[in-house]
Write a protein that holds these residues in place. Structure first.
Motif, PDB file in Angstrom:
ATOM      1  N   ALA A  22      -6.719   2.313   1.612  1.00  0.00           N
ATOM      2  CA  ALA A  22      -5.314   2.421   1.204  1.00  0.00           C
ATOM      3  C   ALA A  22      -5.041   1.554  -0.014  1.00  0.00           C
ATOM      4  CB  ALA A  22      -4.398   2.033   2.360  1.00  0.00           C
TER       5      ALA A  22
ATOM      6  N   SER B 226       0.833  -1.197   0.000  1.00  0.00           N
ATOM      7  CA  SER B 226       0.000   0.000   0.000  1.00  0.00           C
ATOM      8  C   SER B 226       0.873   1.254   0.000  1.00  0.00           C
ATOM      9  CB  SER B 226      -0.903   0.046   1.242  1.00  0.00           C
ATOM     10  OG  SER B 226      -1.894  -0.948   1.166  1.00  0.00           O
TER      11      SER B 226
ATOM     12  N   VAL C  17       0.441   5.237   0.648  1.00  0.00           N
ATOM     13  CA  VAL C  17      -0.435   6.311   1.122  1.00  0.00           C
ATOM     14  C   VAL C  17       0.339   7.593   1.399  1.00  0.00           C
ATOM     15  CG1 VAL C  17      -2.193   4.761   2.056  1.00  0.00           C
ATOM     16  CG2 VAL C  17      -0.323   5.540   3.524  1.00  0.00           C
TER      17      VAL C  17
END
Length: 171
Positions: A156, A131, A133
């Motif tokens: 995410a 992920s 972010v």
């Protein structure tokens, strides 16, 4: 009222974000580096600039001051029904290099891997277990740090493919 990273999100007085941000006009380095429209286009979520603070101390390095812009997407509620929040910090001058280094150090310290963004050139992102972010873009005299503040795992994962487009929208 919900406070995220030292800024309030909801119920923060009656002044609108566009009034706080100088009538909503976004221009040179002192203003917000993203528009709500560009975020909406990059993520397919409806974003709103909620708050802008000048000379706000960074939480990871309080001696460094930034222009902080906080955006929310009410159509992507997170835990506790809070809107999804994205924060963009603009740091200029000699402190920009320190912010880039702190980004890399913090990413790896918490098990992430820093790698170049697919687009735009010069941007880097932090990948944690697949992920993304957060990322930074800029030079040693102006850097913009962009990060989703309260994204749950599902959000995410959904927004990871869009993060390069978010960084590409930074001006």
């Amino acid at each position: 009222m919900v406070a995220i990273a030292g800024l309030c999100l909801a119920g923060c007085g009656s002044q609108t974000a566009s009034n706080e941000a100088g009538g909503g006009q976004e221009g040179p380095s002192g203003d917000c580096p993203l528009t709500a429209e560009a975020l909406t286009k990059a993520t397919a979520l409806k974003w709103e600039l909620r708050q802008k603070k000048e000379d706000h101390p960074l939480e990871t390095a309080e001696s460094i001051k930034a222009t902080v812009c906080l955006y929310t997407a009410a159509d992507a509620p997170q835990q506790g029904s809070d809107p999804l929040a994205l924060r963009a910090d603009v740091v200029t001058g000699a402190d920009a290099a320190a912010v880039r280094k702190d980004f890399s150090d913090t990413c790896t310290e918490y098990g992430g891997k820093v790698h170049s963004s697919a687009s735009p050139e010069g941007a880097v992102v932090c990948d944690r277990d697949g992920s993304v972010v957060e990322g930074v873009i800029g030079s040693d005299d102006r850097v913009v740090s962009v990060h989703l503040v309260n994204a749950d795992k599902a959000t995410a994962a959904k927004l990871t493919p869009a993060f390069d487009q978010i960084l590409a929208a930074v001006k």
